[in-house]
Motif scaffolding. Structure first.
Motif, mmCIF file in Angstrom:
data_model
loop_
_atom_site.group_PDB
_atom_site.id
_atom_site.type_symbol
_atom_site.label_atom_id
_atom_site.label_comp_id
_atom_site.label_asym_id
_atom_site.label_seq_id
_atom_site.Cartn_x
_atom_site.Cartn_y
_atom_site.Cartn_z
ATOM 1 N N SER A 288 0.799 -1.219 0.000
ATOM 2 C CA SER A 288 0.000 0.000 0.000
ATOM 3 C C SER A 288 0.835 1.274 0.000
ATOM 4 O O SER A 288 1.966 1.302 0.501
ATOM 5 C CB SER A 288 -0.923 0.015 1.222
ATOM 6 N N ILE A 289 0.246 2.324 -0.588
ATOM 7 C CA ILE A 289 0.769 3.681 -0.432
ATOM 8 C C ILE A 289 -0.042 4.307 0.699
ATOM 9 O O ILE A 289 -1.249 4.502 0.576
ATOM 10 C CB ILE A 289 0.612 4.505 -1.719
ATOM 11 N N ASP A 290 0.608 4.617 1.788
ATOM 12 C CA ASP A 290 -0.098 5.071 2.982
ATOM 13 C C ASP A 290 -0.320 6.583 2.995
ATOM 14 O O ASP A 290 -1.322 7.067 3.527
ATOM 15 C CB ASP A 290 0.684 4.683 4.236
ATOM 16 N N PHE A 291 0.632 7.312 2.424
ATOM 17 C CA PHE A 291 0.548 8.775 2.453
ATOM 18 C C PHE A 291 1.577 9.361 1.496
ATOM 19 O O PHE A 291 2.654 8.795 1.302
ATOM 20 C CB PHE A 291 0.810 9.315 3.869
ATOM 21 N N ALA A 292 1.228 10.495 0.900
ATOM 22 C CA ALA A 292 2.182 11.290 0.125
ATOM 23 C C ALA A 292 1.872 12.757 0.362
ATOM 24 O O ALA A 292 0.701 13.169 0.308
ATOM 25 C CB ALA A 292 2.096 10.955 -1.364
ATOM 26 N N SER A 293 2.888 13.542 0.630
ATOM 27 C CA SER A 293 2.703 14.966 0.889
ATOM 28 C C SER A 293 2.163 15.690 -0.338
ATOM 29 O O SER A 293 2.452 15.327 -1.482
ATOM 30 C CB SER A 293 4.043 15.608 1.281
ATOM 31 N N SER A 294 1.369 16.731 -0.081
ATOM 32 C CA SER A 294 1.007 17.703 -1.103
ATOM 33 C C SER A 294 1.936 18.903 -0.930
ATOM 34 O O SER A 294 2.281 19.267 0.201
ATOM 35 C CB SER A 294 -0.453 18.136 -0.959
ATOM 36 N N PHE A 295 2.337 19.518 -2.022
ATOM 37 C CA PHE A 295 3.379 20.540 -1.978
ATOM 38 C C PHE A 295 2.807 21.941 -2.158
ATOM 39 O O PHE A 295 2.072 22.205 -3.114
ATOM 40 C CB PHE A 295 4.429 20.273 -3.056
ATOM 41 N N ASP A 296 3.171 22.822 -1.256
ATOM 42 C CA ASP A 296 2.721 24.211 -1.300
ATOM 43 C C ASP A 296 3.909 25.098 -1.652
ATOM 44 O O ASP A 296 4.846 25.241 -0.853
ATOM 45 C CB ASP A 296 2.144 24.609 0.056
ATOM 46 N N PHE A 297 3.863 25.712 -2.844
ATOM 47 C CA PHE A 297 4.942 26.587 -3.288
ATOM 48 C C PHE A 297 4.636 28.064 -3.051
ATOM 49 O O PHE A 297 5.337 28.949 -3.552
ATOM 50 C CB PHE A 297 5.239 26.321 -4.769
ATOM 51 N N GLY A 298 3.610 28.322 -2.279
ATOM 52 C CA GLY A 298 3.327 29.670 -1.823
ATOM 53 C C GLY A 298 2.668 30.568 -2.848
ATOM 54 O O GLY A 298 2.263 30.144 -3.932
ATOM 55 N N THR A 299 2.535 31.833 -2.484
ATOM 56 C CA THR A 299 2.002 32.875 -3.365
ATOM 57 C C THR A 299 3.175 33.727 -3.840
ATOM 58 O O THR A 299 3.931 34.268 -3.017
ATOM 59 C CB THR A 299 0.982 33.760 -2.626
ATOM 60 N N GLN A 300 3.334 33.845 -5.146
ATOM 61 C CA GLN A 300 4.515 34.495 -5.717
ATOM 62 C C GLN A 300 4.112 35.634 -6.652
ATOM 63 O O GLN A 300 3.032 35.606 -7.259
ATOM 64 C CB GLN A 300 5.358 33.464 -6.493
ATOM 65 N N ASP A 301 4.993 36.619 -6.775
ATOM 66 C CA ASP A 301 4.773 37.712 -7.721
ATOM 67 C C ASP A 301 5.020 37.228 -9.143
ATOM 68 O O ASP A 301 5.947 36.438 -9.393
ATOM 69 C CB ASP A 301 5.720 38.885 -7.440
ATOM 70 N N ILE A 302 4.194 37.708 -10.074
ATOM 71 C CA ILE A 302 4.418 37.398 -11.487
ATOM 72 C C ILE A 302 5.733 38.025 -11.926
ATOM 73 O O ILE A 302 6.026 39.179 -11.600
ATOM 74 C CB ILE A 302 3.246 37.919 -12.352
#
Length: 245
Positions: A82-96
Motif C-alpha cells: 500500500s501507499i499510505d501517504f504522500a505529501s502535497s506541496f505548497d509553493f506559496g504565493t509568488q509575484d508574477i
C-alpha cells in the motif's frame, strides 16, 4: 587430582547410571501422544496510518498545506502492499515575473503544529519479501479554467529512506526532476528480500527534519504565461509489485 576426588567422581557416575536404569524400568509401560499447533494467515486489508518521518515507529496525523485535515480521498490505499501517504506541496504565493524562478515547497505540517520533511510512505505486509517499486508522475500546473503554466517542473530532492523495518527498502532516488505527463523511474523501492514493513522516502534526510523547506522545488520558466490565478498540478504515485533494480 587426589585419589579421594577420583572416588567421589566415580560414585557420582554410578549413581546417575543407577537412576537412569531405574527411570527406564519405571517408564516401561508408558505411552506417547502427538498434538499439533496451527496458525493461519490471511492477506491484510487494513489501511496503515502515516508515521513520523523522524521516528517511523510513531503514528502521526499530517495535514494539508493550509492546515486542514486530510479528506477521505486522501486516505492511504488498503491491502498488504500500500501507499499510505504522500505529501502535497505548497509553493506559496509568488509575484508574477518574466525571470526564470525556482520556488521551494513548505515543510509537511502535522496536526500538533510541528513540521517535518515532505515524504511518501509505503507499507509491504505481504510477507513474501519479493520487492516492489514506487514511481510518480506530475501533471501540468493548470488554473481552474485550464490555463497551463508551461514548463513548470517539480524536483524531489535529497531523498532518503527512513524505516524501522529489519529489512528496509534499499533503492531510492536522491534527486528526481519530473516531466509533466511522464512517469518517473523508481524513486523508492525494494529488491528481492527487502522492503518489508513500513518505509518512507523523506525529501530532506533520514532524520525527517533536516531540509524541510528546501528539498522539494518548482522551476518555472520566465517565458511561461502567468495569470493572477492559482495553478494546481496532480501528482500520481504508482506502486507496483515489480522488484526494484
Amino acid at each position: 587430582m587426589t585419589k579421594a576426588a577420583i572416588k567421589l567422581v566415580s560414585f557420582a557416575t554410578l549413581g546417575l547410571l543407577a537412576a537412569s536404569t531405574t527411570a527406564t524400568i519405571a517408564n516401561a509401560d508408558g505411552a506417547t501422544y502427538n498434538s499439533t499447533g496451527t496458525i493461519t494467515y490471511q492477506a491484510s486489508t487494513a489501511v496503515t496510518p502515516p508515521v513520523d518521518p523522524s521516528d517511523p515507529t510513531t503514528p502521526v496525523t499530517p495535514t494539508n498545506p493550509d492546515g486542514s485535515d486530510l479528506t477521505p480521498d486522501q486516505a492511504g490505499t488498503a491491502g498488504p502492499l500500500s501507499i499510505d501517504f504522500a505529501s502535497s506541496f505548497d509553493f506559496g504565493t509568488q509575484d508574477i515575473t518574466s525571470s526564470n524562478m525556482t520556488y521551494y515547497a513548505a515543510a509537511q505540517k502535522l496536526s500538533d503544529g510541528s513540521t517535518r520533511d515532505n515524504y511518501v510512505q509505503v507499507t509491504d505486509n505481504r510477507g513474501t519479501l519479493t520487492g516492489w517499486s514506487l514511481s510518480v508522475e506530475q501533471g501540468d500546473f493548470e488554473t481552474s479554467a485550464g490555463d497551463v503554466l508551461k514548463g513548470a517542473q517539480i524536483t524531489l530532492g535529497d531523498g532518503a529512506i527512513a524505516s524501522a523495518s529489519e529489512t528496509p527498502a534499499d533503492v531510492s532516488a536522491a534527486t528526481t526532476t519530473l516531466t509533466p505527463g511522464t512517469a518517473s523511474g523508481t524513486i523508492l523501492g525494494a529488491t528481492d528480500g527487502n522492503g518489508a514493513g513500513t518505509n518512507l522516502l523523506n525529501f530532506g534526510d533520514a532524520d525527517g527534519t533536516t531540509n524541510s523547506d528546501t528539498a522539494v522545488s518548482l522551476f518555472v520558466p520566465g517565458s511561461s504565461t502567468k495569470l493572477a490565478q492559482t495553478y494546481t498540478a496532480d501528482l500520481t504515485w504508482t506502486l507496483s509489485d515489480t522488484p526494484a533494480q
